[in-house]
Design an enzyme around this catalytic site. Structure first.
Site, PDB file in Angstrom:
ATOM      1  N   ASN A 155       0.530  -1.104   0.022  1.00  0.00           N
ATOM      2  CA  ASN A 155      -0.244   0.295   0.065  1.00  0.00           C
ATOM      3  C   ASN A 155       0.858   0.788   0.448  1.00  0.00           C
ATOM      4  O   ASN A 155       0.572   2.470  -0.117  1.00  0.00           O
ATOM      5  CB  ASN A 155      -0.621   0.396   1.579  1.00  0.00           C
ATOM      6  CG  ASN A 155      -0.773  -0.115   2.359  1.00  0.00           C
ATOM      7  OD1 ASN A 155       0.629  -0.653   2.514  1.00  0.00           O
ATOM      8  ND2 ASN A 155      -1.137   0.258   3.282  1.00  0.00           N
ATOM      9  N   PRO A 179      10.292  -6.704  -1.113  1.00  0.00           N
ATOM     10  CA  PRO A 179       8.880  -5.809  -1.400  1.00  0.00           C
ATOM     11  C   PRO A 179       7.805  -7.071  -1.565  1.00  0.00           C
ATOM     12  O   PRO A 179       8.045  -8.036  -1.517  1.00  0.00           O
ATOM     13  CB  PRO A 179       9.593  -5.141  -2.410  1.00  0.00           C
ATOM     14  CG  PRO A 179      10.471  -6.074  -2.940  1.00  0.00           C
ATOM     15  CD  PRO A 179      11.079  -6.837  -1.809  1.00  0.00           C
ATOM     16  N   GLY A 232       1.919  -4.637   7.677  1.00  0.00           N
ATOM     17  CA  GLY A 232       1.556  -5.654   7.102  1.00  0.00           C
ATOM     18  C   GLY A 232       0.649  -6.297   7.724  1.00  0.00           C
ATOM     19  O   GLY A 232      -0.148  -5.135   9.104  1.00  0.00           O
ATOM     20  N   GLU A 254       4.567  -2.928  12.368  1.00  0.00           N
ATOM     21  CA  GLU A 254       3.491  -2.091  12.146  1.00  0.00           C
ATOM     22  C   GLU A 254       2.687  -2.964  11.257  1.00  0.00           C
ATOM     23  O   GLU A 254       3.161  -2.813  10.276  1.00  0.00           O
ATOM     24  CB  GLU A 254       3.811  -0.547  11.028  1.00  0.00           C
ATOM     25  CG  GLU A 254       5.501  -0.094  11.858  1.00  0.00           C
ATOM     26  CD  GLU A 254       4.909   0.921  12.909  1.00  0.00           C
ATOM     27  OE1 GLU A 254       5.712   1.491  13.711  1.00  0.00           O
ATOM     28  OE2 GLU A 254       3.697   0.887  12.821  1.00  0.00           O
ATOM     29  N   CYS A 288      -3.262   1.642   6.764  1.00  0.00           N
ATOM     30  CA  CYS A 288      -3.528   0.956   7.663  1.00  0.00           C
ATOM     31  C   CYS A 288      -3.683   2.299   9.038  1.00  0.00           C
ATOM     32  O   CYS A 288      -4.305   1.695  10.403  1.00  0.00           O
ATOM     33  CB  CYS A 288      -1.829   0.661   8.807  1.00  0.00           C
ATOM     34  SG  CYS A 288      -1.053   1.619   8.879  1.00  0.00           S
TER      35      CYS A 288
END
Ligand SMILES: NC(=O)C1=CN([C@@H]2O[C@H](COP(=O)(O)OP(=O)(O)OC[C@H]3O[C@@H](n4cnc5c(N)ncnc54)[C@H](OP(=O)(O)O)[C@@H]3O)[C@@H](O)[C@H]2O)C=CC1
Ligand SMILES: O=C(O)[C@H](O)CS(=O)(=O)O
Length: 480
Positions: A155, A179, A232, A254, A288
């Site tokens: 994202n 990635p 993620g 995170e 997020c």
């Protein structure tokens, strides 16, 4: 895409400072059109392991450089990212779908972490502690943790890597980054510029692949990796944490969020609407820290709902390369299905659609507002990750704080009020790592970004951001 510097569209892996093909490749698809952009090296676990070896070999000399020497290289990297921002933004929009203006914003946001940690590289301070015995002297120093494994999502394919690689390189670590399969091109373009900036061979490695689980297992099991940094889902973060336990590896996570957005009856409603649109619909709701559930005090509920629907109706859905588009496609069919499931569940619980509610062509989804949502609906319990705002009515401050905190997540939360006492009471009561007061946008490199509960461990950015990449060593000198 119409790149000024076509060499930025790199499709090979960056391992040990060299560009490598792999035995096979995988397609990178433009989510707005379904068209194949290019094929990228699908690296094997052996290639990943080789990258770890080369990162381990390079890290010691990188750490021997002075903070100022590392700072100069990071600063050069920052300058190159800014110089090539338009090309980097086009690559990002092509592979992830976000509107070009948002992609440019992400490039500058990502670059700001490289700039910030270029400065922090000169400030890895230690301590002198008053000795406990006359013949002793105590010194505390900070040293780089070593080789870092980085796993990042689709994202924010530029900024999430920059937010990790910036501090890691600043303090003298080397990095092996994998990635997301959906968006490897932004990471590879960053490596092209890192090489030009003079990042030494092996200090930064970008190893694209399609087997995320195998890559994760190797990064977690390989003892040369001393730290895993991940952004993620909470599901994967939990798995990585378990996989790191064997080796007692440090982890920074995170993870998912479920941000409450509270509107009190004394709020500036126009400002609250503006903040809600920013916090909810940025990146088509795929962040997020998106407002995931909007609680509005009963006396202003209808007025807020009307104003919000009016503003959301102005959002333009389409291909991120088209002028004026503010909502791009969702990343894939699964993302659309999750959004549809949340809407259906809310309607089953008595909610009604005030605006939108429909899937469009491909993975585009109408910006949507749903009202009369009950607190127990799925849309208020799970991260929607889509352009849908569910409005929940509340009566008292105490009630809404209880509902806001009724979640296993605790990343970001937002509220609008003009009562100073309430600002302090609610900000202190909210169980999140980040609180936005009368604002819907909280992301900046100067402040510590991170969550509590099942939203993660550690902080990224700010003066705190380098701590997760260093070890503290205490030196006790006797016989003085
Ligand atoms: N906190 C945040 O910023 C983010 C939260 N999310 C949340 O997660 C949900 C799912 O999104 P998604 O992108 O699928 O998130 P994932 O957590 O599945 O993916 C994040 C990264 O982890 C990788 N990954 C997946 N499985 C493993 C594994 N077993 N071991 C190691 N790495 C792995 C992915 O690789 P690959 O993509 O190649 O499979 C990707 O690079 C979203 O709906 C959202 O709720 C998602 C992204 C960011
Ligand atoms: O992972 C994310 O969604 C990002 O951290 C959001 S932000 O940093 O751009 O706010």
């Amino acid at each position: 895409m119409d790149l000024k510097d076509k060499s930025l569209l790199e499709t090979r892996a960056f391992i040990g400072g060299e560009w490598h093909e792999a035995d096979k490749t995988f397609e990178v698809i433009n989510p707005a059109t379904g068209e194949t952009i290019t094929q990228v090296a699908d690296c094997s676990t052996d290639q990943l392991s080789k990258a770890i070896d080369l990162a381990h070999a390079a890290q010691k000399d990188w750490a021997k450089k002075t903070g100022k020497e590392r700072a100069n290289i990071l600063r050069k990297w920052f300058d190159l990212m800014v110089e090539h921002a338009d090309d980097l933004a086009q690559i990002l929009t092509a592979e992830m779908g976000k509107p070009l203006a948002e992609a440019k914003g992400e490039i500058m946001y990502g670059a700001s972490f490289i700039e910030w940690f270029a400065e922090e590289a000169k400030r890895t301070y230690g301590d002198i502690i008053p000795q406990h015995q006359a013949d002793k002297r105590i010194v505390v120093i900070q040293q780089p943790i070593g080789v870092v494994g980085s796993i990042t999502p689709w994202n924010f394919p530029n900024a999430m890597i920059a937010r990790k690689v910036g501090p890691a390189l600043a303090v003298g670590c080397s990095v092996v980054a994998r990635p997301a399969e959906l968006t490897p091109l932004s990471a590879l373009a960053m490596a092209v510029l890192a090489e030009r900036a003079g990042v030494p061979k092996g200090v930064l490695n970008i190893v694209p692949s399609t087997d995320a689980a195998a890559a994760g297992e190797e990064l977690c099991a390989n003892s040369k990796i001393r730290k895993i940094t991940f952004t993620g889902s909470t599901r994967v973060g939990r798995l990585l944490m378990k996989q790191c336990a064997e080796d007692i590896k440090k982890v920074s996570l995170e993870l998912g969020g479920n941000a409450p957005f509270l509107v009190f009856d004394d709020a500036d409603l126009d400002a609250a609407v503006e903040g809600a649109v920013a916090a909810k619909y940025r990146n088509a709701g795929q962040t997020c820290v998106c407002a995931n559930r909007i609680y509005v005090q009963a006396s202003v509920y209808d007025e807020f709902a009307e104003k919000l629907a009016e503003k959301v109706a102005e959002l333009k859905t389409g291909n991120g390369f088209e002028d004026g588009v503010t909502i791009g496609p969702l990343i894939n069919d699964a993302a659309v299905e999750k959004v549809q499931n949340h809407i259906t569940d809310a309607l089953d619980h008595g909610a009604t659609v005030k605006l939108g509610g429909n899937r469009l062509e491909g993975t585009f989804f109408e910006p949507t507002v749903i009202v009369d949502v009950p607190h127990k609906a799925l849309i208020a319990r799970e991260e929607t990750f889509g352009p849908v705002a569910g409005l929940i009515k509340f009566d008292t401050e105490e009630d809404v704080i209880d509902m806001a905190n009724d979640s296993e997540f605790g990343l970001a939360g937002y509220f609008y009020t003009r009562d100073l006492g309430r600002v302090w009471r609610v900000a202190e009561a909210m169980e999140t790592g980040i609180v936005g007061v009368n604002t819907g946008i909280i992301s900046t490199e100067v402040a510590p970004f991170g969550g509590i509960k099942q939203s993660g461990l550690g902080r990224e950015g700010s003066k705190y951001g380098a701590d997760d990449f260093t070890e503290i060593k205490y030196i006790c000198m006797g016989g003085i």
